[in-house]
Structure formats: structure tokens, C-alpha cells
Design a protein around this motif. Sequence first.
Motif, short mmCIF file in Angstrom:
data_model
loop_
_atom_site.label_atom_id
_atom_site.label_comp_id
_atom_site.label_asym_id
_atom_site.label_seq_id
_atom_site.Cartn_x
_atom_site.Cartn_y
_atom_site.Cartn_z
N LYS A 187 -35.76 48.59 -38.53
CA LYS A 187 -36.99 48.02 -37.97
C LYS A 187 -36.85 46.53 -37.65
CE LYS A 187 -40.09 51.36 -40.22
NZ LYS A 187 -39.01 52.26 -40.71
N PHE A 188 -35.79 46.21 -36.90
CA PHE A 188 -35.58 44.82 -36.51
C PHE A 188 -36.77 44.26 -35.72
CE2 PHE A 188 -30.71 43.96 -36.64
CZ PHE A 188 -30.68 44.38 -37.96
N SER A 189 -37.49 45.12 -35.01
CA SER A 189 -38.62 44.66 -34.20
C SER A 189 -39.73 44.06 -35.05
CB SER A 189 -39.18 45.80 -33.35
OG SER A 189 -39.63 46.87 -34.17
N GLU A 190 -39.72 44.35 -36.34
CA GLU A 190 -40.76 43.83 -37.25
C GLU A 190 -40.36 42.53 -37.92
OE1 GLU A 190 -41.60 46.85 -40.08
OE2 GLU A 190 -42.33 48.31 -38.60
N ILE A 191 -39.11 42.11 -37.74
CA ILE A 191 -38.62 40.93 -38.45
C ILE A 191 -38.98 39.65 -37.69
CG2 ILE A 191 -36.56 39.73 -39.30
CD1 ILE A 191 -35.23 42.46 -39.63
N ASN A 192 -39.79 38.82 -38.34
CA ASN A 192 -40.19 37.54 -37.74
C ASN A 192 -39.79 36.33 -38.57
OD1 ASN A 192 -41.64 38.61 -35.40
ND2 ASN A 192 -43.14 39.37 -36.90
N ASP A 193 -39.45 36.56 -39.82
CA ASP A 193 -39.07 35.45 -40.69
C ASP A 193 -38.07 35.94 -41.73
OD1 ASP A 193 -40.55 36.84 -42.64
OD2 ASP A 193 -42.34 35.63 -42.27
N TYR A 194 -37.60 35.02 -42.57
CA TYR A 194 -36.55 35.38 -43.53
C TYR A 194 -37.05 36.35 -44.59
CZ TYR A 194 -32.73 34.95 -46.89
OH TYR A 194 -31.70 35.23 -47.75
N GLU A 195 -38.31 36.24 -45.00
CA GLU A 195 -38.83 37.16 -46.01
C GLU A 195 -38.80 38.59 -45.49
OE1 GLU A 195 -39.54 36.57 -49.21
OE2 GLU A 195 -38.74 34.59 -48.75
N GLN A 196 -39.18 38.78 -44.23
CA GLN A 196 -39.14 40.12 -43.64
C GLN A 196 -37.70 40.58 -43.45
OE1 GLN A 196 -42.15 41.86 -42.94
NE2 GLN A 196 -40.69 43.58 -42.91
#
Length: 494
Positions: free
Chosen positions: A51-60
Motif C-alpha cells: 500500500k505505497f499509495s497510502e504512505i505520506n510520512d515516515y510513520e506510515q
Amino acid sequence: MGIRAFLAKPFAAFVINQRKKWEKNAVETQLNLMKSLVQQASSTLFGKDHKFSEINDYEQFKQNIPIHDYEGLKSYVEKVVAGESDILWPDKPLYFAKTSGTTSGVKYIPISKESIGFHINGARDALLSYVHETGNSSFLDKKLIFLSGSPEMTMKHGIHVGRLSGIVNHHVPDYLRSNQLPSYDTNCMDDWEAKLDKIIDETLPENMSLISGIPPWVQMYFDRIQARTGKKIKDVFPDFSVFVYGGVNFEPYRAKLFESIGKKVDSIETYPASEGFIAYQDSQKAEGLLLLLNSGVFYEFIPAEDYFKPNPRRLHIGEVELGVNYALIMNTNAGLWGYSIGDTVKFVSLDPYRIVVSGRIKHFISAFGEHVIGEEVEKAMQYAMQKHPEVELVEFTVAPQVTPPEGGLPYHEWLIEFAKVPNNLEAFAHDLDEKLTQLNVYYDDLITGNILQRLKIRALAPNAFIDYMKSQGKLGGQNKVPRLSNDRKIADEI
């Protein structure tokens, strides 16, 4: 001054100026790179699965991408090796760097069209940093030798497969190709000892100025030259002035290497890996290696004591501290994600970010809870050699002796091949042990608590390590003996 030496200085100034820009914005550079890598790989199989499309920051990023070694990525790598596209990184890799794993057998590390340039430029920029700081560029006009693996490659579904050093050999810039040794045909030889003799045939008549390779194999090259000529290296190659090395800590080999040379030469340490060119020595005056934070790799760091926990702490470059032992994690523009390279590092500077390689996360001795690491045994060896300056070292490794055949308490056994033995071996062992107890409080507790007896040295016969590496089919190239093990497999075979 030749044309290479002349042009190297302004080129070095340009490269260093570009480097300074990201050095000043290291954290921002790394976090922006993380977002860029995720975006580029979002349509790959791995990107969709995680789910790379959901990654917006380092925590995600940490939530979506697990930490794993080669085994954890193997199901994806096998699809790439089978010729499938868009698995870990868009399209297919340009190369597979073939390496030997301790548990995985042969490993295939992808190198992409985006990553290959960073492998090449890392070594180039290490030399240019040296030129910029010292003003010495004359070595570039003379002959340069790179002791490396064979450049010959095989094919797997249209992808070239070879050793990293051999792959890089194909990308040596044209302006260096004409003064590079050994010849291509010699570099392709498989038998290391025959290859070494041929390298000596080719280099003896030449004006060598730079020699590059892993220290124990360079020492073997020097020993063969001295046996053939009866001369110190400085008398064979009067203009030899720069030694480039990587792969192992230089300190245990320094005294013998410089004794063979017969004079001090400048040295440049590099930290290349199949997964990426990680760091290089950017200064002759400062400790450590500059971590390359703008070279297609987003780094993470796990405190070594947390590494084997179910949910270890993961840190980005802006969260690290000086002096902490970290497991190094890589996310690369060739498609390695949350990849534990197996090395541990410590930061010795945070401005700029400089590291020292402290060991291997799985190479330690903890048969009794002492968790002695590579950095500690190497520092102990360095200390003992300083106290016994007559000593010259060929190689060593350390293993636990849990049930001594002679009876008594268990101990750490140091298997050492000396070029020149200590005048007092017992005193040398005592100094090794004293330093190790200072460096590792758990080891000290086991000694004082009479759970372990003090270490013992087993002095090995000449060529013991060469014979061992030959028996394993790993003589020469980039192969090296593990500095320490938590079992006796290597020790007993040696």
C-alpha cells in the motif's frame, strides 16, 4: 602535470560543492528521497502489496514496510530473477550482483539503471574528495591497480549476473581505463593464486601510484612481490602514494602492510556494498566515513539491542545519536525495501553524518550473554599490538570454547596467524583480555564471576587462513573471514 591530474582539481571542487548542499540539509534530503522512492515504486507488485499509495510520512512508511533480510524479500526477488517486470522496482534490473549468503545460499541483489551510477560515483567521489583536500592529483597520471573479482558475467532472462566488483569494472570511466591494471583477460581468471602471479607480471614493469583492494589480499600481493624481487614495495613502485580499501577494518593489518611498503602512504577507506555505495572517507583529518545521503538510498537505523525484538525501534537520519550501535537498514532505488544489510554502524559525527562500521549484527559471541561484537575485538587487538610493537598480524578470528577438551571453565579462543609473533605470547593475551574487559562490561562480569576463564590464543601455522579460504572456494576477490562467530564451525575448520 598530466591532463588527468590537471582536470581532476576543478572537477573535485565542483563535486564537493554539490555535496555540501545536501550535507547542510541531510534530514530533508533523506525524507524527500523516501517519498520519491515510494512514489516511483507505487505501481510495482511490492508497492501494491504494501500500500505505497497510502504512505505520506515516515510513520506510515514504518507501518507499511516491514524489516527483513534477504529471506524476507526472496519471494519477490525470485520473480525478478525469473524475468518478471515491475516487481520490486519499475521495469527490470540492469544487473544482479551475485553474493554468497550465510543462510540463503546464493543471493541475487538487483542493480537498476537508476542505482548503477551511484555505485560508480561513490568510488569516484572518494578519490575526488582526497584530491580536493590534499591537492595530490598526480597519482591519476600513473598506473592504478584494482584487485577485484572477475568482470565476466552470465545471463538470467536478459539480465547480466556477476560480482559487484566485476560489474563496476565495466563502468570504469574512459579517462581511467587506459591506466587501469590488471588487464581484462587477467581479471577474468578464476584461480586467485594464478591470477595474482599474472597481476604481478603485468604490474612489476609499471609505475604504480594507486593500489585498491581488501587489505589481506593486498598484503598477499605485496608478499608475492617481495618474494619475487627481494625489495620493499616503495622500491618496486617509488610513486605509490594512495591505498584505497574497504570491506574490513584496516587497523589490524596496518602495521604489516606499511612494513611491507617501507613508507607511509595515504589511505582512503570506502564502504561499497552490492545494495549500494554507502559511505567513503571524505577527509584525511576526520574520523569516520561520510554517509552518502543523496545516493538513491533511504537509510533507517535500529539500535542493536532492539534488533531481535518483535517490534524494534526504527529511526531516520534525523533521530540518530552519537556512539550508539545501530543495525543498518536500506531502502534503495533498485527495489530493496526495509532491507537489513547485516552490518552495524556507529555515528562519530552528526555534522556531517559520519559513521564507523562496528561489526555484523549476527557476527558476535554471546555464548554466555556477553554479546562481544567485532568492533570490540578489533579495538582489543589494536591495543595489544600497540603495546607489543614487534607484532605483525596476518589474520585472526574469535570463537567460544564452551566445553574445553582439556577441561576447566569455558573461554574465548582467539585463532591468530602472526607474521611476527609476540616476544611474550602470554603478556600479549593478557593485554587483549584486559582491553576486552574494559570495552565490554558483560564480558568483564563473566570473567570476574568465574563463569569464563580469560581468553586463550591459538597461534596458527603460516597460510592457515589462505588455506581455509581456498578450501571454501573463497580465495581472493572481495571475500573475507568473519572476525568472530557464536559457534565453532569456522574455528574448527581452520
